[in-house]
Enzyme design. Structure first.
Site, short mmCIF file in Angstrom:
data_model
loop_
_atom_site.label_atom_id
_atom_site.label_comp_id
_atom_site.label_asym_id
_atom_site.label_seq_id
_atom_site.Cartn_x
_atom_site.Cartn_y
_atom_site.Cartn_z
N GLY A 57 15.62 34.24 1.14
CA GLY A 57 14.95 35.91 0.43
C GLY A 57 15.05 35.56 -0.80
N GLY A 58 15.20 36.88 -1.60
CA GLY A 58 15.06 36.83 -3.02
C GLY A 58 15.98 36.14 -3.78
N GLY A 95 -12.22 15.88 -20.68
CA GLY A 95 -11.25 16.91 -21.20
C GLY A 95 -10.09 16.51 -21.01
N ALA A 96 -9.77 15.40 -20.17
CA ALA A 96 -8.14 14.97 -19.96
C ALA A 96 -7.73 14.19 -21.26
CB ALA A 96 -8.14 14.19 -18.68
#
Ligand code: HXC
Length: 515
Positions: free
Chosen positions: A169-170, A404-405
């Site tokens: 859960g949370g 871009g890399a």
């Protein structure tokens, strides 16, 4: 007085029993250690000092009025790891399944605040059924108090989570905010909703382990940074990780003396990278040959293996290493690799750990899945992380640095401090084949039978022009081209020169990293 001391001893004894002998036995029968046994293994011998051993829950409802346990479902305190002070909490599954009550939350928040105030790392050992069902909103509020502190102390002190049982859960979000998550295979499980809810909502049938076990989180979700087969190994590795880290953001990482010479050259590096540009090799081997004593603590080993990140030392000083991995998907940067590397870069920057980047990258991963998955915004995270980082940044281009890399991977343009290249480096907008097909498409088509010969000639010309480091070195985008054998001494010299580097960001509340 004697009687009062006896009462104290009895109460201490009682508190040490957690949920009682039967529950402890159950825990052991499952191959799990108790909270106190875990803390003993985490800390240096006889250094753990417990806090709040007499705290009990305040719930009278749902049959809990008569079921109180001294200390409730968590053991908290501080101790030492290799002589350095560390705060820790260990959820005690033997007490009401380690569930988080209001007072458990208060105990945890107390050690978090102490860790923050004294500037010491915090380690959370998680083994819990989640929010204490009988306490309702009080328990949920306690989680909120913990999440707040995880966030406030993020970047102030290192926070490490160890998942040694259920985390459902949370409750998963406290570990998720911390810097590193360790899991034990077969014991730790993390999920937002368990298999029953998954089946009810989606119809899919899945086991606890397949849904939230260590393998799933180490390889697919990337939630787990480290996975081990046993609690002993896991806790020993938490200690090892702490050895690379400063106690807080105002300290430098600890110096570890080494017998590995700072001027050690390694001619083996000449043959490690194949001459053929598309042949793979293992970047981890390059890393191990460069760092002190070959010791490399790899983070996220099984997640996005096309980029390698982890901690090592150079001349005794911890460094964060980021390397493209030609052995997997040719070292391309995809969504997972970008996010993995970006988070690691930001961690190192928080804690004054210099970055060493080893570049061999053909570019960002093309594809519909990648575009739809948001490679644009995820790739941007890595640019942002490198650009923002103010720790010393040193990069070595080993082979490809395309497109871009090239810019992303700690280029000069993102204010990297020292950029070196091996003679095998290739800096270009893209690889020769792709480039020639784009810029000479018409000429090749018109050449008819001679098209293939022309294409090969043009590729050779392109290679001659771009597949070397000297154009970039001529512009100062590279500070030097080095003999690969000299990589270790050159990195050590660069980092020594940068040791007192100071850099800053424009004044702002905080930036808006593309999440
Ligand atoms: C109170 C709990 C509990 C809980 C377990 N126990 N979880 N008590 N609140 N959340 C108790 C059991 O009643 C039992 O008590 C003892 O712990 C051991 O549990 P078992 O079920 O016998 O153990 P096991 O079979 O190993 O199963 C472990 C388990 C299961 C998988 C964790 O107990 C379970 O599913 N628990 C509930 C998990 C859950 O849904 N939690 C809420 C998640 S939501 P006795 O009396 O026998 O000693 C959440 C919200 C957080 O946490 C939100 C944050 C914002």
């Amino acid at each position: 007085m004697d009687q009062k001391l006896e009462t104290l001893q009895q109460m201490r004894q009682q508190s040490r029993q957690g949920g009682g002998a039967a529950r402890v036995e159950q825990q052991h029968a499952r191959g799990k250690l108790t909270a106190r046994e875990r803390l003993e293994r985490l800390m240096d011998p006889a250094t753990f000092q417990e806090l709040d051993p007499f705290v009990t829950h305040r719930t009278a409802d749902f049959g809990l009025a008569d079921r109180k346990f001294l200390g409730d479902a968590v053991v908290t305190g501080w101790g030492r790891v290799e002589g350095r002070q560390v705060f820790a909490y260990a959820q005690d599954f033997t007490v009401l399944g380690g569930s988080l009550s209001e007072v458990v939350g208060q105990k945890i928040c107390k050690v978090m605040d102490l860790a923050g105030k004294t500037g010491c790392p915090l380690v959370g050992l998680n083994d819990s059924g989640g929010a204490r069902i009988q306490e309702g909103a009080l328990s949920l509020a306690a989680y909120g108090d913990i999440f707040l502190r995880n966030t406030l102390y993020s970047g102030v002190v290192p926070q490490i989570s160890v998942i040694l049982g259920p985390s459902a859960g949370g409750a998963v979000y406290s570990p998720a905010i911390t810097d590193f998550i360790f899991m034990v295979q077969g014991a730790g499980q993390m999920y937002i909703t368990g298999p029953d809810v998954v089946k009810a909502v989606t119809g899919a049938e899945v086991t606890h382990e397949a849904l939230g076990g260590a393998a799933a989180h180490a390889t697919r979700s990337g939630v787990a940074h480290f996975v081990y087969q046993s609690e002993d190994d896991c806790l020993a590795e938490v200690r090892r990780l702490l050895g690379f880290l400063p106690a807080n953001n105002l300290e430098d990482p600890p110096l570890t003396p080494t017998g590995d010479p700072a001027d050690r050259a390694d001619p083996e590096l000449h043959r490690l990278v194949p001459d053929a540009p598309n042949r793979p090799y293992d970047m981890r081997e390059v890393i191990r040959r460069i760092v002190d004593d070959g010791e490399f603590m790899e983070v996220h080993q099984s997640f996005a293996p096309n980029v390698v990140v982890g901690l090592g030392r150079l001349a005794g000083r911890p460094v964060g290493l980021v390397g493209n991995q030609p052995d997997h998907l040719a070292g391309v940067l995809d969504i997972d690799a970008s996010v993995k590397a970006a988070r690691f870069v930001r961690f190192c920057d928080c804690f004054n750990i210099p970055l060493v980047t080893l570049v061999d990258v053909p570019g960002f991963m093309p594809g519909v899945d990648q575009e739809y998955g948001g490679i644009i915004r995820h790739g941007a995270k890595l640019i942002y992380a490198y650009a923002e980082a103010t720790v010393p940044k040193v990069a070595v281009i080993i082979r490809k640095a395309y497109g871009g890399a090239y810019i992303v991977m700690s280029s000069k343009h993102l204010r990297s401090d020292m950029n070196l290249a091996w003679p095998s480096a290739e800096l270009a907008v893209m690889g020769p084949e792709g480039a020639v097909n784009i810029i000479y498409r018409e000429e090749i088509a018109k050449a008819g039978d001679q098209g293939e010969a022309l294409r090969r000639k043009l590729v050779a010309e392109y290679q001659e022009k771009f597949t070397n480091p000297y154009i970039a070195a001529g512009r100062g985008f590279l500070d030097d081209v080095i003999d690969p054998a000299e990589t270790r001494p050159r990195l050590i010299q660069a980092l020594a020169m940068l040791q007192d580097k100071r850099d800053s960001l424009p004044a702002k509340k905080h930036g808006n990293i593309p999440l």
